[in-house]
Design a protein around this motif. Sequence first.
Motif, PDB file in Angstrom:
ATOM      1  N   TYR A  66       0.796  -1.224   0.000  1.00 48.96           N
ATOM      2  CA  TYR A  66       0.000   0.000   0.000  1.00 48.96           C
ATOM      3  C   TYR A  66       0.834   1.282   0.000  1.00 48.96           C
ATOM      4  O   TYR A  66       0.282   2.374  -0.005  1.00 48.96           O
ATOM      5  CB  TYR A  66      -0.954   0.030   1.199  1.00 48.96           C
ATOM      6  CG  TYR A  66      -2.096  -0.938   1.058  1.00 48.96           C
ATOM      7  CD1 TYR A  66      -3.127  -0.676   0.166  1.00 48.96           C
ATOM      8  CD2 TYR A  66      -2.128  -2.113   1.790  1.00 48.96           C
ATOM      9  CE1 TYR A  66      -4.178  -1.570   0.024  1.00 48.96           C
ATOM     10  CE2 TYR A  66      -3.174  -3.007   1.657  1.00 48.96           C
ATOM     11  CZ  TYR A  66      -4.199  -2.723   0.772  1.00 48.96           C
ATOM     12  OH  TYR A  66      -5.224  -3.601   0.623  1.00 48.96           O
ATOM     13  N   LEU A  69       0.156   3.511  -3.044  1.00 48.55           N
ATOM     14  CA  LEU A  69      -1.154   4.145  -2.901  1.00 48.55           C
ATOM     15  C   LEU A  69      -1.080   5.303  -1.903  1.00 48.55           C
ATOM     16  O   LEU A  69      -1.586   6.398  -2.168  1.00 48.55           O
ATOM     17  CB  LEU A  69      -2.206   3.127  -2.456  1.00 48.55           C
ATOM     18  CG  LEU A  69      -3.594   3.685  -2.145  1.00 48.55           C
ATOM     19  CD1 LEU A  69      -4.233   4.273  -3.400  1.00 48.55           C
ATOM     20  CD2 LEU A  69      -4.476   2.591  -1.541  1.00 48.55           C
ATOM     21  N   PHE A  70      -0.442   5.075  -0.766  1.00 42.20           N
ATOM     22  CA  PHE A  70      -0.285   6.122   0.243  1.00 42.20           C
ATOM     23  C   PHE A  70       0.428   7.335  -0.344  1.00 42.20           C
ATOM     24  O   PHE A  70      -0.002   8.476  -0.157  1.00 42.20           O
ATOM     25  CB  PHE A  70       0.489   5.590   1.457  1.00 42.20           C
ATOM     26  CG  PHE A  70       0.887   6.675   2.421  1.00 42.20           C
ATOM     27  CD1 PHE A  70      -0.018   7.166   3.342  1.00 42.20           C
ATOM     28  CD2 PHE A  70       2.167   7.215   2.385  1.00 42.20           C
ATOM     29  CE1 PHE A  70       0.343   8.176   4.221  1.00 42.20           C
ATOM     30  CE2 PHE A  70       2.540   8.221   3.258  1.00 42.20           C
ATOM     31  CZ  PHE A  70       1.629   8.712   4.184  1.00 42.20           C
ATOM     32  N   GLY A  72       0.653   8.224  -3.440  1.00 43.62           N
ATOM     33  CA  GLY A  72      -0.212   8.872  -4.416  1.00 43.62           C
ATOM     34  C   GLY A  72      -1.230   9.785  -3.758  1.00 43.62           C
ATOM     35  O   GLY A  72      -1.391  10.951  -4.142  1.00 43.62           O
ATOM     36  N   VAL A  73      -1.915   9.272  -2.756  1.00 40.23           N
ATOM     37  CA  VAL A  73      -2.919  10.075  -2.044  1.00 40.23           C
ATOM     38  C   VAL A  73      -2.252  11.268  -1.354  1.00 40.23           C
ATOM     39  O   VAL A  73      -2.748  12.390  -1.418  1.00 40.23           O
ATOM     40  CB  VAL A  73      -3.692   9.205  -1.029  1.00 40.23           C
ATOM     41  CG1 VAL A  73      -4.560  10.049  -0.117  1.00 40.23           C
ATOM     42  CG2 VAL A  73      -4.524   8.157  -1.758  1.00 40.23           C
ATOM     43  N   PHE A  74      -1.109  11.022  -0.727  1.00 39.44           N
ATOM     44  CA  PHE A  74      -0.386  12.087  -0.025  1.00 39.44           C
ATOM     45  C   PHE A  74      -0.022  13.217  -0.986  1.00 39.44           C
ATOM     46  O   PHE A  74      -0.312  14.388  -0.724  1.00 39.44           O
ATOM     47  CB  PHE A  74       0.880  11.508   0.629  1.00 39.44           C
ATOM     48  CG  PHE A  74       1.746  12.541   1.279  1.00 39.44           C
ATOM     49  CD1 PHE A  74       1.487  12.950   2.575  1.00 39.44           C
ATOM     50  CD2 PHE A  74       2.815  13.112   0.598  1.00 39.44           C
ATOM     51  CE1 PHE A  74       2.291  13.918   3.186  1.00 39.44           C
ATOM     52  CE2 PHE A  74       3.615  14.069   1.189  1.00 39.44           C
ATOM     53  CZ  PHE A  74       3.352  14.475   2.494  1.00 39.44           C
ATOM     54  N   VAL A  76      -1.182  13.973  -4.013  1.00 32.09           N
ATOM     55  CA  VAL A  76      -2.341  14.673  -4.579  1.00 32.09           C
ATOM     56  C   VAL A  76      -2.933  15.631  -3.534  1.00 32.09           C
ATOM     57  O   VAL A  76      -3.211  16.794  -3.837  1.00 32.09           O
ATOM     58  CB  VAL A  76      -3.407  13.678  -5.095  1.00 32.09           C
ATOM     59  CG1 VAL A  76      -4.726  14.392  -5.405  1.00 32.09           C
ATOM     60  CG2 VAL A  76      -2.899  12.957  -6.339  1.00 32.09           C
ATOM     61  N   ALA A  77      -3.096  15.162  -2.313  1.00 28.64           N
ATOM     62  CA  ALA A  77      -3.695  16.004  -1.261  1.00 28.64           C
ATOM     63  C   ALA A  77      -2.856  17.248  -0.986  1.00 28.64           C
ATOM     64  O   ALA A  77      -3.381  18.369  -0.965  1.00 28.64           O
ATOM     65  CB  ALA A  77      -3.878  15.187   0.017  1.00 28.64           C
ATOM     66  N   GLY A 118       1.754  12.311  -7.612  1.00 31.66           N
ATOM     67  CA  GLY A 118       0.594  11.660  -7.005  1.00 31.66           C
ATOM     68  C   GLY A 118      -0.208  10.866  -8.022  1.00 31.66           C
ATOM     69  O   GLY A 118      -0.588   9.716  -7.772  1.00 31.66           O
ATOM     70  N   ILE A 119      -0.461  11.470  -9.159  1.00 30.26           N
ATOM     71  CA  ILE A 119      -1.213  10.776 -10.221  1.00 30.26           C
ATOM     72  C   ILE A 119      -0.442   9.556 -10.716  1.00 30.26           C
ATOM     73  O   ILE A 119      -1.016   8.484 -10.921  1.00 30.26           O
ATOM     74  CB  ILE A 119      -1.545  11.754 -11.364  1.00 30.26           C
ATOM     75  CG1 ILE A 119      -2.567  12.795 -10.872  1.00 30.26           C
ATOM     76  CG2 ILE A 119      -2.067  11.008 -12.587  1.00 30.26           C
ATOM     77  CD1 ILE A 119      -2.772  13.966 -11.806  1.00 30.26           C
ATOM     78  N   TYR A 121       1.735   7.731  -9.039  1.00 32.04           N
ATOM     79  CA  TYR A 121       1.644   6.662  -8.033  1.00 32.04           C
ATOM     80  C   TYR A 121       0.250   6.030  -8.027  1.00 32.04           C
ATOM     81  O   TYR A 121       0.118   4.806  -7.943  1.00 32.04           O
ATOM     82  CB  TYR A 121       1.985   7.187  -6.634  1.00 32.04           C
ATOM     83  CG  TYR A 121       3.464   7.448  -6.429  1.00 32.04           C
ATOM     84  CD1 TYR A 121       4.409   6.447  -6.602  1.00 32.04           C
ATOM     85  CD2 TYR A 121       3.912   8.709  -6.026  1.00 32.04           C
ATOM     86  CE1 TYR A 121       5.764   6.681  -6.401  1.00 32.04           C
ATOM     87  CE2 TYR A 121       5.267   8.957  -5.826  1.00 32.04           C
ATOM     88  CZ  TYR A 121       6.183   7.940  -6.015  1.00 32.04           C
ATOM     89  OH  TYR A 121       7.511   8.172  -5.819  1.00 32.04           O
ATOM     90  N   LEU A 122      -0.793   6.854  -8.105  1.00 30.98           N
ATOM     91  CA  LEU A 122      -2.152   6.310  -8.064  1.00 30.98           C
ATOM     92  C   LEU A 122      -2.458   5.432  -9.274  1.00 30.98           C
ATOM     93  O   LEU A 122      -3.178   4.436  -9.157  1.00 30.98           O
ATOM     94  CB  LEU A 122      -3.177   7.443  -7.961  1.00 30.98           C
ATOM     95  CG  LEU A 122      -3.218   8.163  -6.611  1.00 30.98           C
ATOM     96  CD1 LEU A 122      -4.153   9.364  -6.667  1.00 30.98           C
ATOM     97  CD2 LEU A 122      -3.620   7.218  -5.483  1.00 30.98           C
TER      98      LEU A 122
END
Length: 189
Positions: A66, A69-70, A72-74, A76-77, A118-119, A121-122
């Motif tokens: 994960y 994913l982490f 990526g979310v980090f 982007v946020a 981020g994109i 990684y996602l």
Amino acid sequence: MSKKDPICGMDGTIEKHGYYFCSQNCIEKYESRPALMSQSWFKPVLYSVIAVLLIVLTAVLQMTGYMILFMGVFFVAVSLLKIADWKGFAQAFTMYDILAKKSKVYAHIYPLIELGLGISYLLTWQITIAAYVTFVIMAIGTVGVAQNLLSKNPVKCACLGTLVKIPLTKFTLFEDITMAAMALMILFL
């Protein structure tokens, strides 16, 4: 005696409780804290516990798959928080980032770099390139944050944009180091 506010780390001018505070708000925060938090050993222990927890979290994320994913979310946020006040972010970022001090263009495109990471990684697209870029920008960030902390120059951290007002601290340094370490884990584990 240090004239640093024990709550926010900024220069303080109001003396109370043996400390200097920058505002009445920080005095009230100090007075509302439990006695434990006022102990001189508390902050180093707290930072150590947070560091260990982040290292464990990083290892768990890597082992469970994960971490990408982490990241990526980090990214982007935090990039969206920076984009929300783009000009303010760029101005604040130039106060401590070594590359942003030399290039206003870098200061302005940095949120887009993080958004792109981020994109990537996602979507699990070009992960190796994203990890190399992540390592480089986090290493550059680490140097700038460390230099600023060593100079004891109180500045606002732009890591969450300028809408969230927090000072540059050792936690910022650790966050940069952790993200660089996570990128290395992606590359070499």
